[in-house]
Design a protein around this motif. Structure first.
Motif, PDB file in Angstrom:
ATOM      1  N   PRO A 182       0.792  -1.230   0.000  1.00  9.76           N
ATOM      2  CA  PRO A 182       0.000   0.000   0.000  1.00  9.76           C
ATOM      3  C   PRO A 182       0.827   1.284   0.000  1.00  9.76           C
ATOM      4  O   PRO A 182       0.372   2.317  -0.492  1.00  9.76           O
ATOM      5  CB  PRO A 182      -0.823  -0.124   1.293  1.00  9.76           C
ATOM      6  N   ARG A 183       2.038   1.219   0.517  1.00  9.74           N
ATOM      7  CA  ARG A 183       2.875   2.418   0.582  1.00  9.74           C
ATOM      8  C   ARG A 183       3.156   3.002  -0.801  1.00  9.74           C
ATOM      9  O   ARG A 183       3.379   4.210  -0.936  1.00  9.74           O
ATOM     10  CB  ARG A 183       4.200   2.093   1.283  1.00  9.74           C
ATOM     11  N   VAL A 184       3.142   2.181  -1.843  1.00 11.60           N
ATOM     12  CA  VAL A 184       3.504   2.676  -3.176  1.00 11.60           C
ATOM     13  C   VAL A 184       2.302   3.217  -3.941  1.00 11.60           C
ATOM     14  O   VAL A 184       2.452   3.630  -5.094  1.00 11.60           O
ATOM     15  CB  VAL A 184       4.205   1.578  -4.013  1.00 11.60           C
ATOM     16  N   ARG A 185       1.126   3.241  -3.324  1.00 12.89           N
ATOM     17  CA  ARG A 185      -0.056   3.727  -4.042  1.00 12.89           C
ATOM     18  C   ARG A 185       0.143   5.150  -4.557  1.00 12.89           C
ATOM     19  O   ARG A 185      -0.092   5.443  -5.733  1.00 12.89           O
ATOM     20  CB  ARG A 185      -1.297   3.675  -3.146  1.00 12.89           C
ATOM     21  N   PHE A 186       0.543   6.063  -3.667  1.00 11.83           N
ATOM     22  CA  PHE A 186       0.718   7.448  -4.096  1.00 11.83           C
ATOM     23  C   PHE A 186       1.785   7.562  -5.172  1.00 11.83           C
ATOM     24  O   PHE A 186       1.632   8.332  -6.128  1.00 11.83           O
ATOM     25  CB  PHE A 186       1.077   8.345  -2.905  1.00 11.83           C
ATOM     26  N   MET A 187       2.885   6.819  -5.029  1.00 10.86           N
ATOM     27  CA  MET A 187       3.945   6.849  -6.033  1.00 10.86           C
ATOM     28  C   MET A 187       3.398   6.450  -7.402  1.00 10.86           C
ATOM     29  O   MET A 187       3.726   7.054  -8.428  1.00 10.86           O
ATOM     30  CB  MET A 187       5.077   5.904  -5.627  1.00 10.86           C
ATOM     31  N   THR A 188       2.547   5.430  -7.409  1.00 11.95           N
ATOM     32  CA  THR A 188       1.986   4.937  -8.663  1.00 11.95           C
ATOM     33  C   THR A 188       0.984   5.926  -9.234  1.00 11.95           C
ATOM     34  O   THR A 188       0.977   6.206 -10.448  1.00 11.95           O
ATOM     35  CB  THR A 188       1.321   3.575  -8.444  1.00 11.95           C
ATOM     36  N   GLU A 189       0.139   6.489  -8.393  1.00  8.57           N
ATOM     37  CA  GLU A 189      -0.818   7.496  -8.855  1.00  8.57           C
ATOM     38  C   GLU A 189      -0.090   8.711  -9.419  1.00  8.57           C
ATOM     39  O   GLU A 189      -0.544   9.328 -10.406  1.00  8.57           O
ATOM     40  CB  GLU A 189      -1.735   7.906  -7.704  1.00  8.57           C
TER      41      GLU A 189
END
Length: 244
Positions: free
Chosen positions: A119-126
């Motif tokens: 879940p930590r990479v959600r913002f990075m991906t968005e």
């Protein structure tokens, strides 16, 4: 032609898997060299990890132009770490697997969802979706309760989690294609697609095949302005980054 795939982390198992995958899909006249930098994070799961990985990526780009006669480069991490800086170091094509996957997915279906890792990479991906201009095509970013290294240590369990999220994306996002949000998933693309029944795009293969096309078309990185060479007075000397 010679294409260099740079795995920005230092986990050799991932690099070896990328080499096997590339050898299976590259054209007979394409030689692929998969490498890991000498130093950097074991996996990339945060902005801090990305920052640590960039110097090794740039070192491999400079080495490829200076010593290895490389025709194109693939950055095999879904964060595309150092992509724009890498394009300043060479006039050869440099493709990140996220950017390549988004382009390919938008041609395979009207819309897509991304299935990635923790879940930590959600913002990075968005952030990547927004930066590359695919907001209208991407219907969702779905994370899984696993770490990147789980794909190397417990692949069966990890891929089962990926497939579960793919099915949720189909049912809830109405996704018509799936983008795999980690290079560690690359070797399992075909299996995942067979399980869920819609197009599944792996950025590593997408970037590799687009590199082949760009080299055939004699398309490189424009040096007219944005990706022009680094200013000589700022060029880093040593550690493989000597520009001249």
């Amino acid at each position: 032609m010679r294409i260099k795939i740079i795995n920005p982390n230092t986990t050799r198992a991932f690099t070896d898997a990328l080499q096997r995958l590339a050898d299976s899909v590259a054209r007979p006249d394409t030689q692929v060299l998969a490498v890991s930098p000498a130093s950097g994070p074991a996996s990339i799961e945060s902005f801090y990890d990305e920052a640590l990985a960039v110097p090794g990526v740039l070192e491999e780009i400079a080495k490829g132009d200076r010593e290895e006669n490389i025709d194109a480069y693939v950055l095999a991490c879904f964060g595309d770490p150092g992509l724009y800086a890498a394009r300043e170091l060479t006039d050869k094509p440099v493709l990140g697997i996220a950017e390549a996957a988004f382009h390919m997915a938008s041609m395979a279906g009207a819309c897509f969802s991304i299935v990635t890792t923790a879940p930590r990479v959600r913002f990075m991906t968005e952030h990547l979706v927004s930066r590359y201009g695919f907001g209208e095509h991407c219907k969702g970013v779905r994370t899984t309760p696993m770490r990147v290294l789980d794909l190397a240590t417990s692949p069966d369990t990890a891929i089962a989690k990926v497939i579960a999220e793919c099915r949720k994306a189909m049912a809830e996002d109405k996704a018509e294609a799936i983008v795999l949000g980690c290079a560690g998933m690359s070797a399992y693309r075909e299996f995942i697609e067979q399980e869920i029944g819609i197009p599944v795009i792996d950025g590593t293969v997408a970037a590799l095949k687009l590199c082949e096309a760009m080299v055939d078309m004699k398309l490189g990185t424009s040096k007219v302005l944005t990706f022009n060479w680094p200013r000589p007075e700022l060029a880093v000397q040593g550690k493989g980054l000597k520009i001249a």
